[in-house]
Design a protein around this motif. Structure first.
Motif, PDB file in Angstrom:
ATOM      1  N   LEU A  64       0.823  -1.214   0.000  1.00  0.00           N
ATOM      2  CA  LEU A  64       0.000   0.000   0.000  1.00  0.00           C
ATOM      3  C   LEU A  64       0.855   1.262   0.000  1.00  0.00           C
ATOM      4  CD1 LEU A  64      -2.714  -1.052   2.572  1.00  0.00           C
ATOM      5  CD2 LEU A  64      -3.107  -0.501   0.178  1.00  0.00           C
ATOM      6  N   THR A  84       0.854  -6.788  -7.564  1.00  0.00           N
ATOM      7  CA  THR A  84      -0.409  -7.509  -7.721  1.00  0.00           C
ATOM      8  C   THR A  84      -0.235  -8.979  -7.336  1.00  0.00           C
ATOM      9  OG1 THR A  84      -0.947  -6.010  -9.513  1.00  0.00           O
ATOM     10  CG2 THR A  84      -2.297  -7.968  -9.331  1.00  0.00           C
ATOM     11  N   ARG A  87      -0.118  -9.272  -3.622  1.00  0.00           N
ATOM     12  CA  ARG A  87      -1.430  -9.111  -2.973  1.00  0.00           C
ATOM     13  C   ARG A  87      -2.232 -10.394  -2.985  1.00  0.00           C
ATOM     14  NH1 ARG A  87      -2.253  -3.832  -6.345  1.00  0.00           N
ATOM     15  NH2 ARG A  87      -0.533  -2.665  -5.453  1.00  0.00           N
ATOM     16  N   LEU A  94      -6.530  -3.985   8.073  1.00  0.00           N
ATOM     17  CA  LEU A  94      -5.992  -2.700   8.490  1.00  0.00           C
ATOM     18  C   LEU A  94      -6.659  -2.228   9.777  1.00  0.00           C
ATOM     19  CD1 LEU A  94      -6.002  -1.177   4.927  1.00  0.00           C
ATOM     20  CD2 LEU A  94      -3.978  -1.795   6.230  1.00  0.00           C
ATOM     21  N   ARG A  98     -13.637   0.521   9.609  1.00  0.00           N
ATOM     22  CA  ARG A  98     -14.246   0.741   8.301  1.00  0.00           C
ATOM     23  C   ARG A  98     -13.427   0.076   7.199  1.00  0.00           C
ATOM     24  NH1 ARG A  98     -18.916   4.115   8.976  1.00  0.00           N
ATOM     25  NH2 ARG A  98     -19.267   3.241   6.946  1.00  0.00           N
ATOM     26  N   LEU A 112     -18.118 -10.490  -2.035  1.00  0.00           N
ATOM     27  CA  LEU A 112     -17.506  -9.399  -2.802  1.00  0.00           C
ATOM     28  C   LEU A 112     -15.982  -9.527  -2.789  1.00  0.00           C
ATOM     29  CD1 LEU A 112     -17.180  -6.610  -4.159  1.00  0.00           C
ATOM     30  CD2 LEU A 112     -17.575  -5.573  -1.937  1.00  0.00           C
ATOM     31  N   GLY A 115     -14.710 -12.319  -4.715  1.00  0.00           N
ATOM     32  CA  GLY A 115     -14.687 -11.970  -6.139  1.00  0.00           C
ATOM     33  C   GLY A 115     -13.443 -11.166  -6.488  1.00  0.00           C
ATOM     34  N   LEU A 116     -13.053 -10.264  -5.601  1.00  0.00           N
ATOM     35  CA  LEU A 116     -11.850  -9.465  -5.861  1.00  0.00           C
ATOM     36  C   LEU A 116     -10.600 -10.341  -5.884  1.00  0.00           C
ATOM     37  CD1 LEU A 116     -12.391  -6.174  -3.813  1.00  0.00           C
ATOM     38  CD2 LEU A 116     -13.124  -6.775  -6.107  1.00  0.00           C
ATOM     39  N   GLN A 117     -10.677 -11.465  -5.194  1.00  0.00           N
ATOM     40  CA  GLN A 117      -9.548 -12.417  -5.222  1.00  0.00           C
ATOM     41  C   GLN A 117      -9.744 -13.448  -6.333  1.00  0.00           C
ATOM     42  OE1 GLN A 117      -6.796 -12.182  -3.744  1.00  0.00           O
ATOM     43  NE2 GLN A 117      -7.098 -10.872  -1.944  1.00  0.00           N
ATOM     44  N   ASP A 118     -10.719 -13.199  -7.188  1.00  0.00           N
ATOM     45  CA  ASP A 118     -10.981 -14.040  -8.362  1.00  0.00           C
ATOM     46  C   ASP A 118     -11.471 -15.451  -7.991  1.00  0.00           C
ATOM     47  OD1 ASP A 118     -11.261 -14.034 -11.052  1.00  0.00           O
ATOM     48  OD2 ASP A 118      -9.240 -14.730 -11.496  1.00  0.00           O
TER      49      ASP A 118
ATOM     50  N   ARG B   2     -14.060 -11.388 -13.007  1.00  0.00           N
ATOM     51  CA  ARG B   2     -14.798 -11.640 -11.758  1.00  0.00           C
ATOM     52  C   ARG B   2     -14.757 -10.444 -10.797  1.00  0.00           C
ATOM     53  NH1 ARG B   2     -12.747 -16.964 -11.163  1.00  0.00           N
ATOM     54  NH2 ARG B   2     -14.302 -18.127 -12.281  1.00  0.00           N
ATOM     55  N   PRO B   3     -13.580  -9.838 -10.603  1.00  0.00           N
ATOM     56  CA  PRO B   3     -13.545  -8.668  -9.717  1.00  0.00           C
ATOM     57  C   PRO B   3     -14.463  -7.546 -10.198  1.00  0.00           C
ATOM     58  CG  PRO B   3     -11.323  -9.454 -10.122  1.00  0.00           C
ATOM     59  CD  PRO B   3     -12.220 -10.237 -11.037  1.00  0.00           C
ATOM     60  N   ALA B   6     -18.010  -8.510  -9.437  1.00  0.00           N
ATOM     61  CA  ALA B   6     -18.268  -8.449  -7.991  1.00  0.00           C
ATOM     62  C   ALA B   6     -18.488  -6.998  -7.554  1.00  0.00           C
ATOM     63  CB  ALA B   6     -17.101  -9.073  -7.230  1.00  0.00           C
ATOM     64  N   LEU B   7     -17.643  -6.103  -8.064  1.00  0.00           N
ATOM     65  CA  LEU B   7     -17.766  -4.691  -7.678  1.00  0.00           C
ATOM     66  C   LEU B   7     -19.030  -4.058  -8.255  1.00  0.00           C
ATOM     67  CD1 LEU B   7     -14.031  -3.691  -8.111  1.00  0.00           C
ATOM     68  CD2 LEU B   7     -15.334  -3.472  -5.994  1.00  0.00           C
ATOM     69  N   VAL B  82     -13.011   2.214   2.702  1.00  0.00           N
ATOM     70  CA  VAL B  82     -12.550   0.909   2.210  1.00  0.00           C
ATOM     71  C   VAL B  82     -11.549   1.004   1.052  1.00  0.00           C
ATOM     72  CG1 VAL B  82     -14.606  -0.377   2.904  1.00  0.00           C
ATOM     73  CG2 VAL B  82     -14.529   0.697   0.670  1.00  0.00           C
ATOM     74  N   GLU B  84      -8.460   1.812   0.974  1.00  0.00           N
ATOM     75  CA  GLU B  84      -7.182   1.199   1.294  1.00  0.00           C
ATOM     76  C   GLU B  84      -7.287  -0.330   1.288  1.00  0.00           C
ATOM     77  OE1 GLU B  84      -5.563   2.494   5.048  1.00  0.00           O
ATOM     78  OE2 GLU B  84      -3.718   2.987   3.977  1.00  0.00           O
ATOM     79  N   THR B  85      -8.384  -0.825   1.833  1.00  0.00           N
ATOM     80  CA  THR B  85      -8.593  -2.274   1.833  1.00  0.00           C
ATOM     81  C   THR B  85      -8.702  -2.790   0.396  1.00  0.00           C
ATOM     82  OG1 THR B  85      -9.656  -2.217   3.984  1.00  0.00           O
ATOM     83  CG2 THR B  85     -10.168  -4.105   2.599  1.00  0.00           C
ATOM     84  N   LEU B  86      -9.408  -2.051  -0.447  1.00  0.00           N
ATOM     85  CA  LEU B  86      -9.533  -2.471  -1.850  1.00  0.00           C
ATOM     86  C   LEU B  86      -8.167  -2.488  -2.527  1.00  0.00           C
ATOM     87  CD1 LEU B  86     -12.722  -0.491  -2.966  1.00  0.00           C
ATOM     88  CD2 LEU B  86     -12.547  -2.944  -2.595  1.00  0.00           C
ATOM     89  N   LEU B  87      -7.354  -1.467  -2.212  1.00  0.00           N
ATOM     90  CA  LEU B  87      -6.040  -1.382  -2.854  1.00  0.00           C
ATOM     91  C   LEU B  87      -5.089  -2.475  -2.368  1.00  0.00           C
ATOM     92  CD1 LEU B  87      -5.476   2.496  -2.873  1.00  0.00           C
ATOM     93  CD2 LEU B  87      -6.108   1.028  -4.789  1.00  0.00           C
ATOM     94  N   ALA B  88      -5.436  -3.107  -1.259  1.00  0.00           N
ATOM     95  CA  ALA B  88      -4.607  -4.223  -0.777  1.00  0.00           C
ATOM     96  C   ALA B  88      -4.984  -5.520  -1.489  1.00  0.00           C
ATOM     97  CB  ALA B  88      -4.772  -4.376   0.730  1.00  0.00           C
ATOM     98  N   HIS B  89      -5.955  -5.448  -2.376  1.00  0.00           N
ATOM     99  CA  HIS B  89      -6.371  -6.624  -3.152  1.00  0.00           C
ATOM    100  C   HIS B  89      -5.741  -6.596  -4.544  1.00  0.00           C
ATOM    101  CE1 HIS B  89      -9.244  -6.980   0.094  1.00  0.00           C
ATOM    102  NE2 HIS B  89      -9.533  -8.190  -0.333  1.00  0.00           N
ATOM    103  N   PRO B  90      -5.696  -7.748  -5.185  1.00  0.00           N
ATOM    104  CA  PRO B  90      -5.011  -7.790  -6.494  1.00  0.00           C
ATOM    105  C   PRO B  90      -5.851  -7.214  -7.626  1.00  0.00           C
ATOM    106  CG  PRO B  90      -5.785  -9.969  -5.902  1.00  0.00           C
ATOM    107  CD  PRO B  90      -6.112  -9.081  -4.748  1.00  0.00           C
ATOM    108  N   ILE B  91      -6.301  -6.001  -7.433  1.00  0.00           N
ATOM    109  CA  ILE B  91      -7.046  -5.309  -8.500  1.00  0.00           C
ATOM    110  C   ILE B  91      -6.434  -3.929  -8.680  1.00  0.00           C
ATOM    111  CG2 ILE B  91      -9.284  -6.464  -8.312  1.00  0.00           C
ATOM    112  CD1 ILE B  91     -10.119  -4.092  -6.486  1.00  0.00           C
ATOM    113  N   THR B 249      -3.276   6.576   1.081  1.00  0.00           N
ATOM    114  CA  THR B 249      -4.306   5.644   0.612  1.00  0.00           C
ATOM    115  C   THR B 249      -5.484   5.567   1.573  1.00  0.00           C
ATOM    116  OG1 THR B 249      -2.972   3.915   1.603  1.00  0.00           O
ATOM    117  CG2 THR B 249      -2.824   4.143  -0.787  1.00  0.00           C
TER     118      THR B 249
END
Lengths: 324, 252
Positions: A64, A84, A87, A94, A98, A112, A115-118, B2-3, B6-7, B82, B84-91, B249
């Protein structure tokens, strides 16, 4: 699993100086060349006071935050060049509450982030059910997160981070703001992960947490690692020990290094490191000294931490440079 | 993919959370189109011109919502805390924005339906070649994607960019000839309008409304759109890198 080599981070901030005047530009060195190796299955606690550099280090490992210098690898992958890929190896929780979508239910959040982790939908659903069971929220799968208590949100955030079975879990102060029951619930989950052999890097400034959960502890201060070892090793090395405070019915006959304090009404108190307590109790019994109370005070780690990092308000770390 | 799905699904779930938004999306187009259409009628323009204004508004409302939905799309995530949490994901951030675009397109179908219903209520039947119009609307949306990326880049850096959005939205609308043909603009502004991909999109729509084909405007629409997209993409990359370097972030 995690390797940091000479990782440094300098923040540039500009102070506020009213509406129109530009304030002083200041550089803050948050990390000074951190070298760190964390092996598979280790549960590592990163203990430090506020502003010590814990979160900065975690965020750099979590990709990050970009370091000013140094290299970071997770599971052999360069975190700066291939963030990527890194990750995919990490589950990140964190600080703060929130970190979830509050308007969604627990299950919707997990699906959700799955899904972001495919993760395929069906697999994500099965895994979500497993995780909700693990964190004790199975009965709340279809409840909006906004209705959850702080502890429930934290547990759900941990479940969210585990959705893709990451080999490494990163936690930033996972129990801050929780009551003792909430803390214990989160710890229960983390203990289960420790038993499973998940690699964990957890920042905390909670002494009890640092003493009870990690198999290895790092103490960080002013952006530098000051100590590395098990909590017991660090405590022993620093010379700090857990103390027992005894309340006695008469003045005891003890070694000169032990301070006896007169309380009045013929009562005395005496503080002694707990490892010397059995011998002392035997002697007091032999001497017929009345023992009114025994209290174990301050964790040894607490004392060790203060010894290593200085007393409160001692110093402002020598890490700031001002420029006009 | 998929991401993104999902979003986009999350975007729809959030509509469930705020049902009054749907009422607002159905009613607010009437408040926007009414002044234009009433002025057009008051001054005795013929039905063709009224239709032309209506189509311009329809397209413009569609594009404005898309511009805001994507350009300011991360605002909702920032308010939720969220990002920062999203940015910690592989997207990537562009992935997030594509999902925002998809969610906005779905929402826009609803808004467009509401708007068309209002046009009918105002006595304008909108006899459009709808498939060609929808294709052009999507192409025009892609044409302004560079502006969306640039706005998102500003949002990553400065966190609040409503003024910039208003400026970009109003300037794009005025210069690309939403409510009047761009050729009526003063010459310096007309030259600027020639550099905007949307000008060509709107002219194409007007042409098909008049019964012609899309004509030669597709080339500049796609070409200029691509140039702006590449510039916007670069700005976003720089902004994301600066944000990660500055450690902002988690800020909003």
């Amino acid at each position: 699993m995690i390797s940091c080599s000479r990782v440094a981070k300098t923040y540039v901030v500009r102070e506020r100086a009213g509406l129109f005047r530009r304030g002083v530009r200041r550089e803050i060195d948050a990390l000074h060349g951190i070298d760190l190796e964390i092996g598979q299955g280790e549960f590592v606690g990163l203990l430090g006071r506020n502003g010590a550099g814990k979160t900065t280090l975690l965020k750099i490992v979590a990709t990050l935050l970009l370091p000013t210098a140094g290299e970071v690898e997770v599971d052999g992958i360069d975190a700066l060049r291939e963030p990527t890929k890194v990750r995919r190896k990490l589950g990140v929780v964190l600080a703060g509450e929130r970190t979830l979508y509050w308007k969604l239910t627990a299950m919707e959040n997990l699906l959700l982030f799955g899904g972001l982790q495919d993760l395929p939908r069906r697999e994500a659903r099965t895994r979500s059910a497993e995780l909700l069971q693990l964190v004790g929220l199975f009965g709340f799968a279809d409840v909006s997160v906004e209705k959850f208590s702080s502890g429930m949100r934290k547990r759900l955030a941990i479940a969210r981070a585990l959705i893709h079975r990451p080999p490494v879990l990163i936690l930033d102060e996972p129990t801050t703001g929780l009551d003792p029951h909430g803390v214990e619930e989160v710890w229960e989950v983390l203990r289960a992960l420790r038993e499973e052999g998940t690699t964990v890097l957890m920042a905390t400034h909670n002494m009890l947490e640092a003493e009870r959960l990690p198999t290895r502890l790092l103490i960080i201060e002013g952006g530098r690692l000051l100590a590395d070892g098990t909590p017991q090793e660090i405590t022993a090395r620093s010379g700090a020990q857990r103390m027992a405070v005894l309340t006695l019915g008469s003045r005891p006959n003890v070694e000169k290094d032990l301070l006896v304090h007169e309380l009045g009404d013929g009562m005395y108190s005496l503080a002694i490191p707990v490892d010397r307590l059995p011998a002392l109790l035997a002697r007091l019994q032999a001497e017929g000294v009345y023992l009114a109370n025994v209290e174990i005070v301050q964790s040894g780690l607490w004392e060790a931490f203060l010894r290593l990092t200085g007393r409160p308000f001692d110093t402002l770390p020598d890490t700031q440079r001002d420029e006009e | 993919m998929r991401p993104i799905l999902a979003l986009a699904h999350k975007e729809l779930l959030y509509l469930r959370a705020y049902p009054l938004d749907l009422v607002s999306y159905a009613i607010s187009p009437a408040l926007i189109v009414a002044p234009y259409l009433l002025v057009a009628r008051l001054f005795g323009f013929d039905a063709g011109l009224v239709d032309s204004v209506a189509v311009g508004l329809l397209l413009w409302y569609w594009l404005s919502t898309l511009l805001g939905g994507v350009g300011l799309g991360l605002e909702e995530e920032m308010e939720e805390g969220v990002v920062e949490t999203l940015l910690a994901h592989p997207i990537s951030v562009p992935t997030l924005l594509v999902a925002k675009a998809l969610g906005t397109v779905i929402l826009n179908l609803y808004i467009t339906g509401a708007m068309v219903a209002w046009f009918f209520a105002f006595g304008i039947p909108l006899l459009l070649p709808w498939p060609a119009f929808i294709a052009l609307a999507l192409l025009a949306g892609a044409g302004i994607s560079g502006f969306m990326l640039a706005l998102a880049a500003l949002m990553l850096l400065y966190k609040r960019t409503f003024f910039t959005y208003d400026l970009v939205q109003a300037s794009l609308g005025a210069l690309s000839g939403v409510t009047m043909p761009a050729r009526l603009l003063p010459r310096p502004l007309w030259i600027v309008s020639r550099a905007l991909p949307l000008s060509y999109g709107i002219e194409s729509v007007r042409r098909i409304l008049a019964g012609g084909g899309v004509g030669p405007d597709i080339g500049p629409l796609v070409g200029l759109g691509l140039v702006y997209f590449l510039v916007g993409r670069k700005l976003l990359t720089v902004a994301e890198r600066r944000m990660r370097a500055a450690g902002t972030t988690g800020e909003f």
